[in-house]
Design an enzyme around this catalytic site. Structure first.
Site, PDB file in Angstrom:
ATOM      1  N   ASN A   1     -13.132  -5.162  -0.654  1.00 14.13           N
ATOM      2  CA  ASN A   1     -12.791  -6.520  -0.123  1.00 14.13           C
ATOM      3  C   ASN A   1     -13.992  -7.460   0.266  1.00 14.13           C
ATOM      4  O   ASN A   1     -14.453  -7.397   1.252  1.00 14.13           O
ATOM      5  CB  ASN A   1     -12.050  -6.059   1.506  1.00 14.13           C
ATOM      6  CG  ASN A   1     -10.873  -5.589   1.044  1.00 14.13           C
ATOM      7  OD1 ASN A   1     -10.744  -4.384   0.334  1.00 14.13           O
ATOM      8  ND2 ASN A   1      -9.878  -6.137   1.263  1.00 14.13           N
TER       9      ASN A   1
ATOM     10  N   LYS B   1      -3.997 -13.030  -8.694  1.00 16.86           N
ATOM     11  CA  LYS B   1      -4.329 -11.573  -7.539  1.00 16.86           C
ATOM     12  C   LYS B   1      -3.279 -11.547  -6.660  1.00 16.86           C
ATOM     13  O   LYS B   1      -3.779 -10.946  -5.707  1.00 16.86           O
ATOM     14  CB  LYS B   1      -5.553 -12.083  -7.243  1.00 16.86           C
ATOM     15  CG  LYS B   1      -6.014 -12.943  -6.359  1.00 16.86           C
ATOM     16  CD  LYS B   1      -7.213 -13.198  -5.853  1.00 16.86           C
ATOM     17  CE  LYS B   1      -7.541 -14.379  -5.099  1.00 16.86           C
ATOM     18  NZ  LYS B   1      -8.527 -14.528  -4.208  1.00 16.86           N
TER      19      LYS B   1
ATOM     20  N   GLY C   1     -13.614 -20.053  -9.310  1.00  9.09           N
ATOM     21  CA  GLY C   1     -12.730 -19.391  -8.053  1.00  9.09           C
ATOM     22  C   GLY C   1     -13.757 -18.702  -7.280  1.00  9.09           C
ATOM     23  O   GLY C   1     -14.955 -19.138  -7.092  1.00  9.09           O
TER      24      GLY C   1
ATOM     25  N   TYR D   1       0.438  -6.380 -10.148  1.00 10.16           N
ATOM     26  CA  TYR D   1      -1.022  -6.951 -10.100  1.00 10.16           C
ATOM     27  C   TYR D   1      -1.988  -5.795 -10.472  1.00 10.16           C
ATOM     28  O   TYR D   1      -2.945  -5.714 -11.187  1.00 10.16           O
ATOM     29  CB  TYR D   1      -1.383  -7.754  -8.840  1.00 10.16           C
ATOM     30  CG  TYR D   1      -2.732  -7.922  -8.596  1.00 10.16           C
ATOM     31  CD1 TYR D   1      -3.719  -8.476  -9.626  1.00 10.16           C
ATOM     32  CD2 TYR D   1      -3.497  -7.081  -7.674  1.00 10.16           C
ATOM     33  CE1 TYR D   1      -5.064  -8.660  -9.290  1.00 10.16           C
ATOM     34  CE2 TYR D   1      -4.877  -6.957  -7.509  1.00 10.16           C
ATOM     35  CZ  TYR D   1      -5.445  -8.007  -8.280  1.00 10.16           C
ATOM     36  OH  TYR D   1      -7.019  -8.142  -7.996  1.00 10.16           O
TER      37      TYR D   1
ATOM     38  N   LYS E   1      -4.646  -4.335 -13.735  1.00  9.95           N
ATOM     39  CA  LYS E   1      -6.057  -3.925 -13.636  1.00  9.95           C
ATOM     40  C   LYS E   1      -6.373  -2.538 -14.332  1.00  9.95           C
ATOM     41  O   LYS E   1      -7.396  -2.420 -15.015  1.00  9.95           O
ATOM     42  CB  LYS E   1      -6.486  -4.070 -12.053  1.00  9.95           C
ATOM     43  CG  LYS E   1      -6.492  -5.246 -11.536  1.00  9.95           C
ATOM     44  CD  LYS E   1      -7.681  -6.144 -11.887  1.00  9.95           C
ATOM     45  CE  LYS E   1      -7.455  -7.584 -11.534  1.00  9.95           C
ATOM     46  NZ  LYS E   1      -8.422  -8.458 -12.273  1.00  9.95           N
TER      47      LYS E   1
ATOM     48  N   LEU F   1      -7.172 -11.512   4.861  1.00 11.48           N
ATOM     49  CA  LEU F   1      -7.374 -11.544   6.352  1.00 11.48           C
ATOM     50  C   LEU F   1      -8.470 -12.636   6.931  1.00 11.48           C
ATOM     51  O   LEU F   1      -8.566 -13.572   7.647  1.00 11.48           O
ATOM     52  CB  LEU F   1      -7.724 -10.357   6.795  1.00 11.48           C
ATOM     53  CG  LEU F   1      -7.882 -10.160   8.382  1.00 11.48           C
ATOM     54  CD1 LEU F   1      -6.791 -10.693   9.396  1.00 11.48           C
ATOM     55  CD2 LEU F   1      -8.230  -8.740   8.688  1.00 11.48           C
TER      56      LEU F   1
ATOM     57  N   SER G   1     -10.471  -3.647  -9.537  1.00 17.04           N
ATOM     58  CA  SER G   1     -10.096  -3.814  -8.238  1.00 17.04           C
ATOM     59  C   SER G   1      -9.958  -2.382  -7.480  1.00 17.04           C
ATOM     60  O   SER G   1      -9.452  -1.421  -8.366  1.00 17.04           O
ATOM     61  CB  SER G   1      -8.726  -4.589  -7.920  1.00 17.04           C
ATOM     62  OG  SER G   1      -8.560  -4.477  -6.562  1.00 17.04           O
ATOM     63  N   ALA G   2     -10.212  -2.300  -5.992  1.00 16.32           N
ATOM     64  CA  ALA G   2      -9.824  -1.068  -5.468  1.00 16.32           C
ATOM     65  C   ALA G   2      -8.301  -0.688  -5.489  1.00 16.32           C
ATOM     66  O   ALA G   2      -8.025   0.540  -5.429  1.00 16.32           O
ATOM     67  CB  ALA G   2     -10.434  -1.258  -4.132  1.00 16.32           C
ATOM     68  N   THR G   3      -7.689  -1.934  -5.580  1.00 13.85           N
ATOM     69  CA  THR G   3      -5.895  -1.624  -5.805  1.00 13.85           C
ATOM     70  C   THR G   3      -5.752  -0.474  -6.992  1.00 13.85           C
ATOM     71  O   THR G   3      -4.448  -0.045  -6.917  1.00 13.85           O
ATOM     72  CB  THR G   3      -5.430  -2.956  -5.900  1.00 13.85           C
ATOM     73  OG1 THR G   3      -4.028  -2.867  -5.764  1.00 13.85           O
ATOM     74  CG2 THR G   3      -5.578  -3.435  -7.547  1.00 13.85           C
TER      75      THR G   3
END
Ligand code: NAD
Length: 381
Positions: free
Chosen positions: A210, A116, A17, A180, A184, A231, A156-158
């Site tokens: 990101n 993701k 990936g 999602y 995490k 983005l 992840s920052a999520t």
């Protein structure tokens, strides 16, 4: 008679990936690891690792073999083992360990594979919990079975949801909003509990902000299947005509300088290098980051500590590509927070993690990749 290999064997899940292929490249370049990638092609193309391996081979010609490395090991580092397999299938993962000789032969695992897409995860949560969380439990069980107890996890920052303060330190409360993001959080907790129960385990969760850009050669980069959701790859594909030229800016009334969302973009090569630093900390002599040997687990933010808004990114890509992006201002997207910026101090202090590339280089490298490969990996050899 062949000498025993000094290379540490590392399995990278999701190695084909976007982030995985750059991590595999960085591991190979240390000339200390034998890398095994397992990926089911859900969101990747086998060509990515073929190119990583080819580039590493070409570059080796101008590298100097470390004196303590045998000729065999030196060449072996380029021989990435590339497996097409699904990590939700336990037997497939077991076979990987068996092929390396069974118990005690695999040194560690970097677990990157996951689905993701935040929006999709709200529609098919069970698939996400299965692919991201159940698969992780199974992988950890298999690692236990094969006496492999070093683990680096792609978080992840999520996980922070809506953070009470920005920049976000690792101590910020976790509050993922989507299925999602919750996978995490869950996986981090599972790994932490495992490290508490079995003190011989060593594990690090890396909370990515990101990632963007591509390898500077332009030979591999981000090529998601379907329409990209982030983005920068959207802007890259617009500039080569793969997507229509109008960007839907989701909200310009956020409490930020220009009203659009601010994120912490870091170059994917910096992020990938962070994985090598993390693995180095799992080597016996370097595990100074774990003062409490009864629980060898930590989390680190990987980001720059700086934020850029949607409009700043569009402007940077306009400069890099020369493309005239059209903007359409739409409503806010549910769940988006105004600003997500890492406090990277802990990773800087303890891992020695420092980002080296700025936004201009990120956009340049993304464009170098995209313009050389307008259709991504598809259609190439
Ligand atoms: N890209 C980002 O912005 C970002 C940010 C934070 C965290 N992350 C995390 O980083 C990791 C990698 O993200 P990426 O951007 O490289 O995504 P990606 O989709 O390019 O890479 C994930 C890889 O895992 C593979 N995969 C998925 N399920 C699998 C399975 N069951 N078996 C085998 N392979 C499987 C996919 O085919 C893909 O190649 C993910 O865990 C993601 O959640 C990504």
């Amino acid at each position: 008679m062949a000498t025993a290999s000094k290379l540490r064997t590392v399995i990278v899940t999701g190695g084909a990936g976007y982030i995985g292929s750059h991590v595999v490249y960085c591991l190979v370049k240390t000339r200390q690891y034998k890398v095994i990638s397992i990926d089911n092609g859900h969101n990747s193309f086998p060509e990515a690792l073929a190119r990583v391996s080819q580039l590493a081979r070409e570059e080796q010609a101008s590298e100097t073999k470390p004196a303590d490395l045998s000729e065999e090991d030196w060449l072996e580092t380029n021989n990435i083992v590339i497996k097409d397999g699904d990590i939700t299938e336990k037997e497939v993962v077991r076979a990987l360990f068996e092929e390396q000789g069974g118990k005690g032969k695999v040194w560690g695992v970097i677990h990157i594979a996951a689905w993701k897409a935040v929006g999709e995860s709200t529609e098919i949560p069970l698939t996400y919990y299965h692919n991201n969380a159940s698969a992780t439990i199974q992988l950890l069980q298999t690692m236990n079975e094969y006496d492999c107890k070093r683990f680096v996890y792609s978080s992840s920052a999520t996980v922070y949801g809506i953070p009470p303060k920005v920049p976000i330190p690792e101590t910020s409360p976790l509050g993922a909003l989507s299925p999602y993001g919750k996978t995490k959080v869950m996986c981090e907790m599972i790994v932490e509990d495992l490290c508490t129960a079995q003190p011989e385990w060593k594990a690090l969760s890396l909370r990515y902000f990101n990632p963007a850009g591509a390898h500077p050669s332009g030979r591999f980069g981000e090529d998601p299947k379907g329409t990209p959701l982030n983005l920068l790859p959207i802007l890259g594909q617009m500039a080569v005509g793969r997507l229509p030229p109008t960007l839907n800016v989701m909200g310009n009334d956020y409490p930020t300088a220009d009203g659009t969302c601010v994120r912490d973009y870091l170059h994917v090569m910096d992020l990938a290098s962070g994985h090598v630093l993390a693995l180095n900390k799992l080597v016996e002599d370097h595990s100074d980051i774990f003062p409490d040997k009864k629980k060898q687990y930590k989390q680190y933010n990987l980001g720059t500590g700086k934020g850029e808004s949607v409009l700043e990114i569009v402007e940077a890509m306009r400069k890099a590509t020369g493309f005239d992006y059209k903007l359409e201002i739409g409503p806010r997207r549910a769940g988006d927070v105004p600003a997500l910026i890492a406090d990277p101090a802990l990773a800087q202090k303890e891992l020695g993690f420092h980002t080296t590339k700025n936004l201009v280089e990120m956009c340049h490298d993304l464009w170098n990749w995209q313009s050389q490969n307008p259709n991504g990996f598809e259609g190439s050899a």
